[in-house]
Scaffold this motif. Structure first.
Motif, PDB file in Angstrom:
ATOM      1  N   LEU A  79      86.743  33.417  49.237  1.00 26.04           N
ATOM      2  CA  LEU A  79      88.133  33.580  49.663  1.00 26.04           C
ATOM      3  C   LEU A  79      88.651  34.991  49.373  1.00 26.04           C
ATOM      4  O   LEU A  79      88.485  35.503  48.266  1.00 26.04           O
TER       5      LEU A  79
ATOM      6  N   ALA B 181      86.138  27.894  46.393  1.00 20.14           N
ATOM      7  CA  ALA B 181      86.264  28.814  47.544  1.00 20.14           C
ATOM      8  C   ALA B 181      85.765  30.202  47.135  1.00 20.14           C
ATOM      9  O   ALA B 181      86.548  31.154  47.035  1.00 20.14           O
TER      10      ALA B 181
ATOM     11  N   THR C 135      88.919  26.550  61.139  1.00 15.95           N
ATOM     12  CA  THR C 135      88.892  25.108  60.873  1.00 15.95           C
ATOM     13  C   THR C 135      90.328  24.687  60.578  1.00 15.95           C
ATOM     14  O   THR C 135      91.004  25.338  59.777  1.00 15.95           O
TER      15      THR C 135
ATOM     16  N   THR D 204      85.174  29.583  53.376  1.00 18.10           N
ATOM     17  CA  THR D 204      86.376  30.192  53.963  1.00 18.10           C
ATOM     18  C   THR D 204      86.716  31.546  53.329  1.00 18.10           C
ATOM     19  O   THR D 204      86.548  31.750  52.128  1.00 18.10           O
TER      20      THR D 204
ATOM     21  N   MET E 158      92.880  31.692  54.254  1.00 15.02           N
ATOM     22  CA  MET E 158      93.555  30.388  54.366  1.00 15.02           C
ATOM     23  C   MET E 158      94.998  30.615  54.781  1.00 15.02           C
ATOM     24  O   MET E 158      95.617  31.602  54.372  1.00 15.02           O
TER      25      MET E 158
ATOM     26  N   ALA F  54      85.124  22.967  54.246  1.00 15.54           N
ATOM     27  CA  ALA F  54      85.390  24.326  54.747  1.00 15.54           C
ATOM     28  C   ALA F  54      85.635  25.316  53.619  1.00 15.54           C
ATOM     29  O   ALA F  54      85.362  26.520  53.761  1.00 15.54           O
TER      30      ALA F  54
ATOM     31  N   LYS G  21      85.764  33.328  58.531  1.00 14.63           N
ATOM     32  CA  LYS G  21      86.041  31.884  58.492  1.00 14.63           C
ATOM     33  C   LYS G  21      87.467  31.687  57.968  1.00 14.63           C
ATOM     34  O   LYS G  21      87.808  32.152  56.865  1.00 14.63           O
ATOM     35  N   VAL G  22      88.273  31.034  58.777  1.00 14.69           N
ATOM     36  CA  VAL G  22      89.681  30.820  58.426  1.00 14.69           C
ATOM     37  C   VAL G  22      89.947  29.322  58.343  1.00 14.69           C
ATOM     38  O   VAL G  22      89.517  28.549  59.203  1.00 14.69           O
ATOM     39  N   LEU G  23      90.669  28.927  57.304  1.00 14.57           N
ATOM     40  CA  LEU G  23      91.023  27.520  57.116  1.00 14.57           C
ATOM     41  C   LEU G  23      92.541  27.371  57.237  1.00 14.57           C
ATOM     42  O   LEU G  23      93.299  27.959  56.459  1.00 14.57           O
TER      43      LEU G  23
END
Ligand code: DGY
Length: 334
Positions: free
Chosen positions: A75, A72, A34, A54, A57, A50, A12-14
């Motif tokens: 992360l 987060a 996202t 995530t 980032m 998100a 999952k990348v923000l």
């Protein structure tokens, strides 16, 4: 349809600031992305939602402190589209084992160009005099009340002698015949690292640099040691008629002290690309000060360089998520 192995490695990348479409596509090909800019009220809740899942980032110009990091929990890596890392709580990242990447190298020459432009603009009063023409006030030959002062041959003092400081020194010493003084926390081996500048640059203490430079340019990173470094005492040490330029971070300068030096001291002018609050508030006295040339933080803002920064930051994130060493890995405090 995803293959099982592919979905297993997708993270999952923000993305918290706009990226060029092709760089976004590089991320989307491998990860679940996202895009949400926390500075935009319409996107802040998507950003906050998100954060909870995530793993990577990418973005810039947004403070990432311990409170945000606590939201987060998964992360693993942050890739900043900037060389400066002052927006990040470095000890908190180190404590969590979160990698931080940034974009050194690709913006060096462009940022040095911007700072040299500020030196030229402040010394020769370029913006003020261009406005005279633009506004129809050029009605006779200008007199010495509007003359600027020379840049070539003047002594340039550079606070910070990393990549950008050295690029600035090359422009000044080799292009404009300027003797260069520099103040740097670490010793620099000029003979081996910068042979072309041998005999043209000299290390000094901070006070000596301020006392002997016609133009002082700040290119230091913002750290606990440099925050507020330029205050009343330091401006008081500068030569009468000297010019002050800041191309680093606004918080290195005590802006009240700078204003006082411009209004009541003997500082000739200031060229500023950075401010303690950005964008510069409309009521800031620096905005319309007659001795100030103010730019909207454009050190690296060319089409070529901002693209190179986005490409490097994207590669940094992809490499870090793949367990490969990113080129722009920042060394966090241990
Ligand atoms: C940088 O890269 O640090 C520039 O100042 C943009 O923030």
């Amino acid at each position: 349809m995803r293959r099982p192995s592919e979905s297993a490695t997708r993270r999952k990348v923000l993305v918290f600031r706009e990226l060029p479409i092709d760089q976004l596509a590089r991320l989307q090909a491998l990860h679940d992305v996202t895009v949400a800019n926390p500075r935009l009220p319409a996107e802040a809740s998507a950003f906050n939602a998100a954060l909870g899942t995530t793993q990577g980032m990418i973005g810039s110009s947004f403070p990432v402190g311990s409170e945000l990091l606590a939201r987060a929990p998964q992360l693993e890596v942050i890739s900043s589209v900037s060389v400066g890392v002052d927006n990040f709580d470095l000890p908190a990242l180190a404590a969590r084992g979160i990698k931080l990447c940034h974009t050194p190298g690709v913006l060096t020459e462009t940022t040095a160009d911007t700072i040299f432009s500020l030196i030229m603009a402040s010394s020769r009063r370029l913006v003020e005099l261009a406005n005279l023409v633009r506004e129809g006030r050029w009605t006779r030959s200008i007199g010495d009340e509007l003359f600027g002062c020379d840049v070539h041959g003047k002594t340039l003092g550079i606070l910070g002698f990393g990549r950008i400081g050295r690029a600035l020194a090359r422009r000044a010493a080799l292009g404009f015949g300027m003797p260069v003084l520099y103040y740097n926390l670490q010793a620099v081996d000029v003979a081996s690292e910068l042979p072309e500048l041998m005999g043209k640059v000299r290390p000094t203490s901070l006070d000596e640099l301020l006392q002997h430079s016609d133009i002082v340019a700040v290119v230091l990173p913002l750290t606990d040691e440099t925050r507020g470094l330029m205050g009343a005492r330091e401006f008081g040490l500068m030569k009468s008629g000297a010019i002050f330029v800041n191309g680093a971070r606004g918080a290195i300068v005590q802006e009240d002290a700078l204003l006082h030096a411009l209004d009541h001291g003997s500082l000739r002018a200031a060229g500023l690309d950075v401010f303690s609050t950005e964008p510069l508030p409309l009521d800031s006295p620096l905005r319309r000060h007659p001795k100030v040339t103010a730019l909207p933080h454009i050190g690296s803002a060319t089409l070529e360089t901002r693209r190179a920064m986005a490409v490097l930051a994207t590669s940094n994130l992809l490499n870090a998520l793949a367990g490969e060493p990113p080129v722009g890995l920042f060394k966090l405090p241990s």
